[in-house]
Design an enzyme around this catalytic site. Structure first.
Site, mmCIF file in Angstrom:
data_model
loop_
_atom_site.group_PDB
_atom_site.id
_atom_site.type_symbol
_atom_site.label_atom_id
_atom_site.label_comp_id
_atom_site.label_asym_id
_atom_site.label_seq_id
_atom_site.Cartn_x
_atom_site.Cartn_y
_atom_site.Cartn_z
ATOM 1 N N ASP A 230 0.883 -1.155 0.000
ATOM 2 C CA ASP A 230 0.000 0.000 0.000
ATOM 3 C C ASP A 230 0.930 1.217 0.000
ATOM 4 O O ASP A 230 2.108 1.127 0.368
ATOM 5 C CB ASP A 230 -0.934 0.015 1.214
ATOM 6 C CG ASP A 230 -2.104 0.983 1.001
ATOM 7 O OD1 ASP A 230 -2.046 1.789 0.038
ATOM 8 O OD2 ASP A 230 -3.066 0.943 1.784
HETATM 9 C C1 BGC Z 1 -4.785 3.556 -0.071
HETATM 10 C C2 BGC Z 1 -4.940 2.531 -1.187
HETATM 11 C C3 BGC Z 1 -4.754 3.222 -2.508
HETATM 12 C C4 BGC Z 1 -3.397 3.886 -2.535
HETATM 13 C C5 BGC Z 1 -3.112 4.627 -3.829
HETATM 14 C C6 BGC Z 1 -3.514 4.350 -0.192
HETATM 15 O O1 BGC Z 1 -3.514 5.401 0.707
HETATM 16 O O2 BGC Z 1 -4.823 2.895 1.175
HETATM 17 O O3 BGC Z 1 -6.195 1.921 -1.114
HETATM 18 O O4 BGC Z 1 -4.895 2.301 -3.548
HETATM 19 O O5 BGC Z 1 -3.339 4.844 -1.488
HETATM 20 O O6 BGC Z 1 -3.901 5.749 -3.949
#
Ligand code: BGC
Length: 761
Positions: A230
């Site tokens: 993530d």
């Molecule tokens: C989120 C993810 C997301 C990623 C990219 C993160 O903060 O938890 O779900 O895909 O950012 O935007």
């Protein structure tokens, strides 16, 4: 392919290999031009594309326009595998036009509490439903040659302290509640990537857990893609890589973790083969989804209107009619209809954070209603005012309501109430809106409430209004979908993918949800959602699986292929479902399984959803539904053997309209073919000894040897009042035989030897 990839890896320098393990920027992987390795772009996800328009090096908005489909909180209520596939395929097409090769979704985290700020991005409190929806969505996207990212793996169920919190979960609960949706999606649909979560699980960062990323994900479930962090989830990069985290996102500014990876190889801290394997896996995905052969049927441009229509269809087939007393819905177009509430003109249709789509268009319900009839409108409240009552707007709305034959209030949660990055602290709607609903309902008994929310809300007015439509967050076409339902063009057929409790403190995680500083213990264990409410027989506002239709369905004729099976057999369940009303409709038939009786061997929920199907029926039409149940439908996770196990028992198959509306039941005895090793000791109860293979023979011997125990093989006799003697015999343990004299002078070891010979082994 693998041989070619290995060759390619062998041509790469250490720095190139280390470099491939993190992004080029916020959204792309690194290319290696001299070797023809392309870069690929990945963007959010999950209910539409959020491709950042201001250049790939930043996460800033605005993003390019895309269709905003219903978020998972709503689409899950469709219980419709085909529809989710269609949704995925449409997002896949949009991704291809934008040259996005991986869509960052779906999110399958379990809704442990109504408070989680990202509940709107997740499907359900039920792992089976979440897994089915996710798997269908992935199939849809990937059918277009676009990859997905199954997230957030694992146990990421709160936003509070999301980068540091440690979800402490016992093994059975993890396996039965928090992992199955991931497992299903991986085993059935092989997402291109799995996104590891920010949080820790039982002390270890998800991004560094060899157990999660390699042992379970790859070795047990057979995952073939890559794990991507993530955004910012990496703690120790080298540790993560060794554990099985191939790709770090986003790429970070120099000096980056790539250098630590290269240094670890040089110093011998990490074997180069670990890096080579990670690089080979990354290349496989990069070429599969971004190489020249990746594209299936190239899409040149999006038919924006067709995608809007699809978004409207998905929303309409998912919204849940919670209550419809006196059949006030569908609305009579000739009646004087008043729409009330600011959300009628400024709808709330998605949640905030990384999933927020910049929609091509937005249809308000006020506009959509014009396709059917004229309505009067009063704003009623300012969404931003929250708990304040705007007296002027309030009074106007009550006046408008009194003058109408029927009125519809559009209410719900303001945008900032629920978002990625923080949790709610309560489950209330703004007090101003609650008061308005009460006042309008008092002025006009024919009041319909339409709710816009990403997670359950308290409904202190639910007894005052005859109709409630749970529209959740419906995507850009939500206004159209609501109008289609209100005016009867679409017969509502969604069912709740979560329980709506009466109040927050009813929720099983209530006492522990935020945890203590960085530690969150999941003390409610397997009792999440309806598994808790139903087993506790608690009153809820609306149960899991509930949803009304403009027609009615009769269930009959349940049949099982056998009433006595082994855990290796497949059980076929059939039943007839008839549309007994006047209009065509769709019914979601839910199949739950639960133990016939609870006993002292295993803690179990009253019932668990094990399958469902959605059927379409004309008035008067009957269709047969068929379910095939295997071992999974009867299993629990046995920590002793680290495997799924069926307890030999009688189970009840329940065909249901909701978890609380069981229409048909049938019993089946399931016998386990797997013996869980068990060694009885001098302190094992006679009750448990009786359940063992050689238990009855052993107890006969006990009874012969010790006349006082002559009744040991008898079932307890309720009528015997001899200080409950007969009744308490099953609770005795062998070491008590010494009390009877015959075994006096023996040690517990002596008794154990005797038991090992006669009973164990
Ligand atoms: C989120 C993810 C997301 C990623 C990219 C993160 O903060 O938890 O779900 O895909 O950012 O935007």
């Amino acid at each position: 392919m693998s041989k070619e990839l290995k060759e390619l890896v062998s041509k790469m320098t250490l720095e190139e290999k280390a470099g491939l393990c993190s992004g080029l920027n916020f959204w792309e992987t690194k290319p290696v031009e001299r070797l023809g390795i392309p870069k690929i772009m990945m963007t959010d996800g999950p209910h539409g594309l959020r491709k950042v328009a201001t250049g790939p090096s930043t996460g800033d908005r605005p993003s390019r326009e895309a269709t905003c489909y219903p978020p998972a909180v709503l689409s899950a209520c469709s219980f419709d595998r085909d529809l989710l596939k269609e949704l995925g395929a449409a997002i896949g097409d949009e991704a291809e036009v934008e040259n996005v090769r991986i869509v960052l979704g779906p999110g399958v985290n379990i809704k442990r509490s109504p408070l989680c700020g990202r509940n709107f991005e997740y499907f359900s409190e039920d792992p089976y439903l979440a897994g089915e929806m996710a798997s269908s969505f992935i199939d849809g996207v990937q059918s277009k040659g676009i990859g997905t990212s199954l997230k957030h793996y694992a146990a990421n169920n709160q936003e509070t302290r999301r980068w540091s919190s440690d979800s402490q979960i016992d093994e059975r609960t993890l396996r039965e509640i928090y992992l199955p949706a991931f497992r299903k999606a991986v085993e059935e649909s092989q997402p291109a990537t799995v996104m590891c979560a920010y949080n820790r699980l039982n002390g270890e960062y998800a991004s560094e857990s060899a157990r999660l990323l390699t042992e379970i994900l790859r070795n047990e479930w057979g995952f073939e893609g890559i794990v991507v962090s993530d955004w910012g989830a990496v703690n120790e990069r080298v540790k993560g890589l060794i554990a099985g985290l191939e790709l770090e996102m986003p790429g970070v500014a120099e000096p980056s973790n790539d250098e630590y990876i290269a240094a670890a190889v040089r110093s011998g801290e990490m074997k180069e083969e670990v890096l080579d394997l990670a690089v080979e896996r990354i290349l496989r995905i990069v070429f599969k989804y971004g190489g020249d052969d990746a594209k299936t049927v190239p899409v040149k441009e999006i038919d924006v209107n067709a995608h809007d229509a699809l978004s409207r269809k998905i929303a309409a087939e998912s919204m849940v009619l919670l209550k419809n007393d006196k059949n006030i819905l569908p609305l009579d177009k000739k009646a004087k209809i008043a729409f009330i509430g600011e959300m009628a003109e400024k709808p709330r249709y998605q949640g905030a954070g990384s999933s927020q789509v910049n929609p091509f268009m937005v249809t308000t319900v006020l506009d959509a209603a014009k396709e059917y009839t004229d309505v009067t409108y009063a704003q009623g409240y300012n969404t931003a005012d929250c708990d304040e009552i705007n007296e002027t707007l309030h009074a106007q709305a009550v006046k408008t309501a009194s003058a109408a034959d029927v009125c519809v209030i559009f209410a719900g949660l303001p945008h900032h109430y629920e978002a990625e990055g923080y949790d709610r602290t309560h489950m209330r709607m703004p007090e101003g809106q609650n008061q308005l609903i009460k006042a309008v309902a008092a002025a006009n008994p024919k009041t319909v409430v339409v709710l816009h929310n990403g997670s359950p809300v308290e409904m202190p007015w639910s007894g005052d209004v005859p109709c409630i439509l749970e529209a959740y967050l419906g995507g850009q076409a939500s206004g159209g979908a609501i109008a289609d339902i209100l005016f009867g063009k679409t017969n509502p057929c969604g069912k709740l993918a979560e329980t709506l409790p009466i109040k927050l403190s009813d929720n099983p995680s209530y006492l522990y949800y935020f945890g203590e500083r960085d530690v969150t213990e999941y003390r409610e264990g397997i009792f999440v959602g309806y598994r808790y409410y139903d087993t506790k027989e608690m009153e809820v506002r609306f149960p899991f699986g509930h949803g009304l239709s403009y027609t009615t369905f009769e269930y009959s004729n349940i049949k099982l292929s056998s009433t006595d099976i082994k855990d290796t057999d497949t059980l076929t369940v059939t039943a007839d479902i008839k549309n007994t009303g006047k209009v065509a409709g769709k019914e979601i038939v839910q199949l739950y399984v639960g133990p016939k009786e609870k006993d002292d061997r295993l803690i179990q929920a009253d019932k668990q959803l094990r399958d469902f199907t959605k059927i379409s029926l004309q008035p008067g039409e009957t269709k047969q539904v068929t379910f095939k149940l295997g071992k999974a439908a009867f299993s629990y996770y046995n920590v002793q053997i680290s495997d799924w196990h069926v307890q030999t028992d009688t189970y009840v198959i329940k065909l249901a309209r909701s978890s609380r509306d069981i229409a048909q039941t049938a019993d089946v005895k399931v016998t386990s073919t797997v013996d869980v090793p068990y060694r009885a000791t001098a302190n094992t109860t006679f009750r448990d000894i009786r359940r063992m293979k050689r238990g009855n023979d052993f107890l006969k011997e006990v009874a012969e040897k010790f006349p006082a125990y002559h009744n040991i093989n008898d079932e307890p006799d309720e009528n015997n009042s001899n200080y409950g003697h007969l009744r308490c015999v099953p609770e005795f343990v062998p070491r008590q035989l010494r009390l009877m004299g015959t075994m006096q002078g023996t040690t517990t070891d002596d008794i154990q030897k005797w038991m090992d010979e006669k009973l164990n082994g």
